[in-house]
Design an enzyme around this catalytic site. Structure first.
Site, short mmCIF file in Angstrom:
data_model
loop_
_atom_site.label_atom_id
_atom_site.label_comp_id
_atom_site.label_asym_id
_atom_site.label_seq_id
_atom_site.Cartn_x
_atom_site.Cartn_y
_atom_site.Cartn_z
N GLU A 5 78.21 52.79 54.49
CA GLU A 5 78.67 53.95 55.26
C GLU A 5 79.18 53.52 56.64
OE1 GLU A 5 75.73 57.52 54.09
OE2 GLU A 5 74.75 55.57 54.26
N HIS A 9 75.77 63.15 51.85
CA HIS A 9 76.04 61.75 51.49
C HIS A 9 77.54 61.51 51.30
CE1 HIS A 9 71.72 61.81 49.74
NE2 HIS A 9 71.70 61.24 50.92
N ASN A 26 74.46 56.50 64.33
CA ASN A 26 73.80 57.52 63.51
C ASN A 26 72.57 57.97 64.31
OD1 ASN A 26 72.61 59.14 61.60
ND2 ASN A 26 72.43 57.56 60.03
N ARG A 58 78.19 59.29 62.76
CA ARG A 58 77.86 59.97 61.52
C ARG A 58 77.26 61.33 61.90
NH1 ARG A 58 72.63 60.08 57.92
NH2 ARG A 58 73.45 61.28 56.19
N ASN A 118 65.79 57.60 49.63
CA ASN A 118 64.71 58.55 49.91
C ASN A 118 65.25 59.97 49.82
OD1 ASN A 118 62.81 60.14 52.06
ND2 ASN A 118 61.72 58.49 51.00
N GLY A 119 66.47 60.17 50.33
CA GLY A 119 67.25 61.36 50.02
C GLY A 119 68.18 60.97 48.89
N ARG A 172 61.35 65.47 49.01
CA ARG A 172 61.97 66.78 48.77
C ARG A 172 61.87 67.16 47.30
NH1 ARG A 172 67.46 65.04 51.68
NH2 ARG A 172 66.54 64.26 53.61
N ASP A 225 57.82 56.35 48.47
CA ASP A 225 58.60 55.15 48.23
C ASP A 225 58.56 54.79 46.75
OD1 ASP A 225 59.40 52.35 48.01
OD2 ASP A 225 59.22 52.25 50.19
N MET A 226 59.73 54.75 46.13
CA MET A 226 59.80 54.50 44.69
C MET A 226 59.16 53.17 44.31
SD MET A 226 60.66 55.59 41.71
CE MET A 226 61.96 56.83 41.68
N ARG A 227 59.21 52.18 45.19
CA ARG A 227 58.60 50.87 44.88
C ARG A 227 57.09 51.01 44.66
NH1 ARG A 227 61.48 48.06 49.96
NH2 ARG A 227 60.78 50.07 50.77
#
Length: 396
Positions: free
Chosen positions: A384, A178, A6, A89, A209-210, A239, A281-283
């Site tokens: 993935e 995705h 990737n 990828r 994050n995406g 985003r 960062d959601m955390r």
């Protein structure tokens, strides 16, 4: 061995799979070459043990040669030729590539043509393909495209309500992303639900994050939230997701910024970062929310409401029995609070999570729905790299 790659404009992320047992590829080696063309840093992790190297890498070819040299030095492989296949990828294949393909000059041309649709991602992929092709001329090169899985969407779900000429002349349409992750989840769901893929109806929330949501009808992508680019749809780490497009013109008039600057802000300074003003960062956002930070709390509420709205919308579009609502990727797999809030806000579907199962640790997948839930709810680890490895293996 099969190497899964990737690549970005200044990095190559990789994972090496042993395919001695072709029905069960095993990966014990992964790593990252980064800061290519700057100063160069390579990390290779072998069964949890990290090896770090600081070497100048002038370009992707330097990086590839360094990776292969270190593989040999660390006795990961005996010789570079042990790598029989390389799976890449690739983000954007436009509407021409509908499945994994062997990389030929024609496919490279397609990747190049779609740089205009994925200017941040496709150039790095193409550069790394050329570098590996030079270094391992006998290896089979296979491209797995994030957009290809979504080419089964019906026209009514991928067209935009803009002049038709924009589609026919400039290929303006929804592509979705995705796709490799969604394809893996659909494949894995056969085992989970003991049903053939073509009989499965799922709503999958790939929340990292995406982030995006995909409606999978009869095992195929039916609709998804990302569009022409990965900026559309959900609120994400940085985003914005969907907004009134007139905001761009308005902010341009108010601030003097041009549309490129504003689009950059929508990509890199919006979403969780923009609303919370704390972190992408959601955390971090959840932590501050529990401490009473109003903007962090607003970010969490906005995020979960937007995801819930799309789940309900896609359930309506599938218009058939739904086998499961699946949460995957970094946030989807690990953030119990986010899963709980999303299901609570999907009011029309009668989703009920088992609080204890929602918090429970797991390695592969876990059904976290309560007996009262009208639809099964699961958290599933996406993979993935394994998907790309298996697709590459088919070409060998």
């Amino acid at each position: 061995m099969i190497l899964v790659v990737n690549a970005g404009s200044s990095s190559i992320k990789f994972k090496l799979f042993d395919i001695s047992n072709s029905s069960n590829p095993i990966s014990k080696v992964e790593g990252l070459a980064e800061r290519i063309s700057v100063d160069g840093r390579l990390t290779i992790e072998i069964e949890g043990e990290k090896h770090e190297f600081n070497n100048q890498m002038n370009d992707h070819l330097d990086a590839v040669q360094l990776i292969l040299n270190k593989f040999t030095e660390l006795k990961v492989i005996e010789k570079p030729e042990d790598i029989k296949g390389i799976g890449f990828r690739i983000v954007h294949g436009g509407d021409k590539v509908v499945k994994p393909v062997e990389i030929t000059d024609e496919i490279k041309k397609t990747i190049e043509e779609n740089i205009r649709l994925a200017p941040l991602h496709n150039p790095g992929a193409l550069t790394s393909i050329n570098a590996f092709e030079k270094s391992l001329p006998n290896a089979k090169l296979v491209g797995c495209f994030d957009t290809s899985y979504h080419q089964t969407m019906p026209e009514v779900n991928y067209m935009y309500t803009v002049p038709y000429e924009w589609y026919s002349k400039y290929q303006v349409r929804k592509y979705g992303f995705h796709g490799i992750s969604y394809e893996y989840i659909a494949f894995k769901a056969q085992e989970i639900f003991n049903k053939k893929q073509e009989n499965l109806n799922l709503i999958v929330c790939h929340l990292g994050n995406g982030a995006s949501v995909c409606a999978i009808k009869n095992g195929k992508s039916f609709n998804t939230t990302m569009g022409l680019t990965p900026l559309a749809g959900l609120m994400m780490g940085t985003r914005s997701g969907d907004i009134d497009p007139s905001i761009i013109q308005y902010i341009s008039k108010e601030t003097g910024k041009d549309l490129f600057e504003i689009t950059d802000i929508l990509n890199k300074q919006s979403g969780l970062q923009g609303i919370s003003e704390i972190s992408s960062d959601m955390r971090d956002v959840i932590e501050q929310s529990t401490k009473g930070n109003d903007k962090a709390s607003l970010a969490v509420e906005l995020y979960t409401q937007i995801v819930a709205d799309f789940i309900v919308k896609f359930a309506n579009q599938i218009n058939d029995k739904i086998d499961g609502i699946i949460f995957t990727a970094g946030i989807g797999e690990n953030a119990a609070l986010i899963r709980e809030k999303i299901t609570q806000k999907s009011n029309l579907l009668g989703l009920v999570i088992d609080s204890q199962l929602n918090e429970e640790k797991y390695s592969d997948y876990l059904n976290i729905s309560s007996k009262e839930s009208k639809i099964s709810i699961l958290k599933v680890r996406t993979n993935e790299e394994l998907m790309i490895c298996n697709e590459t293996l088919k070409f060998l």
